[in-house]
Design an enzyme around this catalytic site. Structure first.
Site, PDB file in Angstrom:
ATOM      1  N   ARG A 235      56.933  35.472  36.496  1.00  0.00           N
ATOM      2  CA  ARG A 235      55.938  34.457  36.858  1.00  0.00           C
ATOM      3  C   ARG A 235      56.035  34.138  38.345  1.00  0.00           C
ATOM      4  NH1 ARG A 235      54.400  28.706  33.944  1.00  0.00           N
ATOM      5  NH2 ARG A 235      52.923  28.042  35.518  1.00  0.00           N
TER       6      ARG A 235
ATOM      7  N   ASN B  93      49.876  33.573  26.999  1.00  0.00           N
ATOM      8  CA  ASN B  93      48.865  33.717  28.046  1.00  0.00           C
ATOM      9  C   ASN B  93      48.862  35.111  28.680  1.00  0.00           C
ATOM     10  OD1 ASN B  93      47.428  31.260  28.231  1.00  0.00           O
ATOM     11  ND2 ASN B  93      49.157  30.256  29.200  1.00  0.00           N
TER      12      ASN B  93
ATOM     13  N   HIS C 205      40.632  29.097  29.459  1.00  0.00           N
ATOM     14  CA  HIS C 205      40.866  28.632  30.827  1.00  0.00           C
ATOM     15  C   HIS C 205      39.622  28.768  31.699  1.00  0.00           C
ATOM     16  CE1 HIS C 205      45.567  28.937  30.603  1.00  0.00           C
ATOM     17  NE2 HIS C 205      45.031  28.204  29.658  1.00  0.00           N
TER      18      HIS C 205
ATOM     19  N   TYR D   1      41.244  24.259  34.902  1.00  0.00           N
ATOM     20  CA  TYR D   1      41.458  25.590  35.488  1.00  0.00           C
ATOM     21  C   TYR D   1      40.286  26.018  36.364  1.00  0.00           C
ATOM     22  CZ  TYR D   1      45.700  26.536  32.833  1.00  0.00           C
ATOM     23  OH  TYR D   1      46.982  26.509  32.347  1.00  0.00           O
TER      24      TYR D   1
END
Length: 433
Positions: free
Chosen positions: A96, A150, A201, A251
């Protein structure tokens, strides 16, 4: 479904798991889970043991006849499962960090589900989820796979296109909107109805009613909106919100406030305050709390995580399928003819009626003005990225980035893609022959 009801949690060592266990305990009367299996990988063994011990203490305090099993053997866990929930992070928080930091060096947004970072997460994650589905086809072909991993919409679409497994995607954003409205108007969520339109999102709330009375106009007039801890709290442009006639997902700030969000990310990176670093600190604190032997409930601090309330949504969905409830939930499902401007096999995020046979999209009353083009562009990117993840094609990956509204230079994007693939080489072998 037989006398015993088995739920398998892939990514069982996640910090979200205590919320999931709390949900199973709370809803036991209507959804009597007897066997919960928490599965993780060897790198996650330490967290799995900490979370598993807390889960066992929670069940013990409840006095309910629920068995908690911890394992690193996914195939053994999946055998005979009725529901499988996925909440995993391929590459862990280290990956990430790459998703967030590398694009910034090329002047582009770095975010775990949006833009180049979101695509890299998809390229790492989709092949692993498809492997899980192949195991399910052999070991529990009739089970439901509820995907929270996700980018949830892309992952769910890949599962629908490339496997025979029954799958529904879910996100915590819709339930967060309901909780915002519940607090704002001081009414239970059961008296609120929202219509969601778009993609995971990338949705807009085009209808808000309490006891059948519209509240949308008054919310638009005062710039009402909801937010989450994992997205910077920049204010919306009031003129835009009134023009849309709908409340955007937080988002969508990455699109409507692109320059401001990029500047915020660049500033945070300089100070060592990227979201990956923040989450790492939060998780370290959470797991220190989870270790406390006297703790036998979900700690309040878990609500600070960006995905708070996901598990509440997941348990509600399992219960609704199990009880054939016909209740309305906001989910990621196959489009069919719900949004006529998208392919029928696209995954969309809309309200659905949930039955024992799955989730059926409810016809949309209104698509907000000015949103169709953005939805189509992002869906084109998503479909190309899914194809790249499955085939290992760098050309498709670059084509996906070229279709993304946040890509401002394909030349820069190609250099960025090469660097990101190389950094992720361990997790994207399909791109390396």
């Amino acid at each position: 479904m037989g006398d015993r009801l088995k739920v398998v949690v892939i990514g069982g060592g996640s910090s979200y798991t205590p919320e999931l266990i709390e949900g199973f305990i709370t809803h036991y009367d209507a959804f009597p889970v007897t066997d919960i299996v928490l599965v993780d990988i060897p790198e996650g063994r330490h967290k799995l043991e900490i979370v598993g011990a807390l889960a066992q203490r929670m069940v013990q305090r409840s006095t309910l006849p629920i068995s908690i099993t911890l394992t690193l053997d996914r195939k053994e866990a999946l055998s005979g499962a009725h529901f499988v929930s996925t909440q995993m992070r391929v590459g862990l928080l280290e990956a990430r960090g790459w998703d967030e930091s590398i694009p910034l060096r090329y002047g582009m947004l770095g975010q775990e589900t949006t833009g180049a970072g979101g695509m890299m997460k998809a390229l790492r994650t989709i092949p692993v989820l498809l492997d899980i589905c192949r195991d399910m086809e052999a070991l529990c072909p009739d089970a439901w796979l509820l995907n929270f991993t996700n980018p949830a919409g892309m992952v769910t679409e890949a599962i629908m296109k490339h496997t025979r497994i029954r799958s529904i995607g879910l996100c915590n954003s819709p339930i967060a909107a309901y909780k915002w409205l519940s607090g704002l108007y001081q009414v239970p969520t059961t008296r609120i109805y929202c219509e969601f339109v778009g993609l995971n999102h990338l949705h807009w709330i085009s209808r808000i009613e309490i006891d059948g009375t519209s509240k949308l106009e008054e919310l638009l007039a005062v710039g009402g909106s909801y937010s989450a801890s994992n997205v910077p709290q920049l204010a919306w442009n009031d003129t835009l919100i009134r023009s849309l006639g709908a409340i955007p997902s937080y988002y969508l700030k990455y699109y409507y406030l692109h320059r401001e969000m990029l500047e915020e990310q660049q500033s945070a990176a300089v100070k060592g305050e990227t979201r990956a670093e923040t989450v790492k600190r939060l998780e370290d604190e959470l797991f220190d709390i989870y270790k406390q032997p006297e703790l036998a409930e979900k700690p309040k601090q878990l609500e600070l995580r960006g995905g708070a309330y996901y598990s509440e949504a997941a348990v509600h969905l399992m219960k609704a399928i199990h009880t054939d409830s016909f209740e309305v939930q906001t989910l990621n499902v196959m489009n069919g003819d719900t949004l006529a401007f998208l392919p029928s096999d696209a995954c969309i995020e809309v309200n659905c009626v949930v039955t024992k046979n799955g989730a059926v999209p409810i016809p949309i009353e209104r698509v907000p003005d000015g949103t169709i083009g953005l939805i189509q562009a992002v869906k084109t990117y998503e479909s190309l990225a899914i194809e790249a993840a499955v085939t290992g094609s760098r050309e498709k990956a670059l084509l996906a980035l070229s279709a993304h509204p946040l890509t401002d230079s394909v030349t820069s994007a190609e250099s960025m893609l090469s660097e990101m693939l190389e950094r992720n080489r361990k997790y994207v072998p399909q791109f390396f022959g």
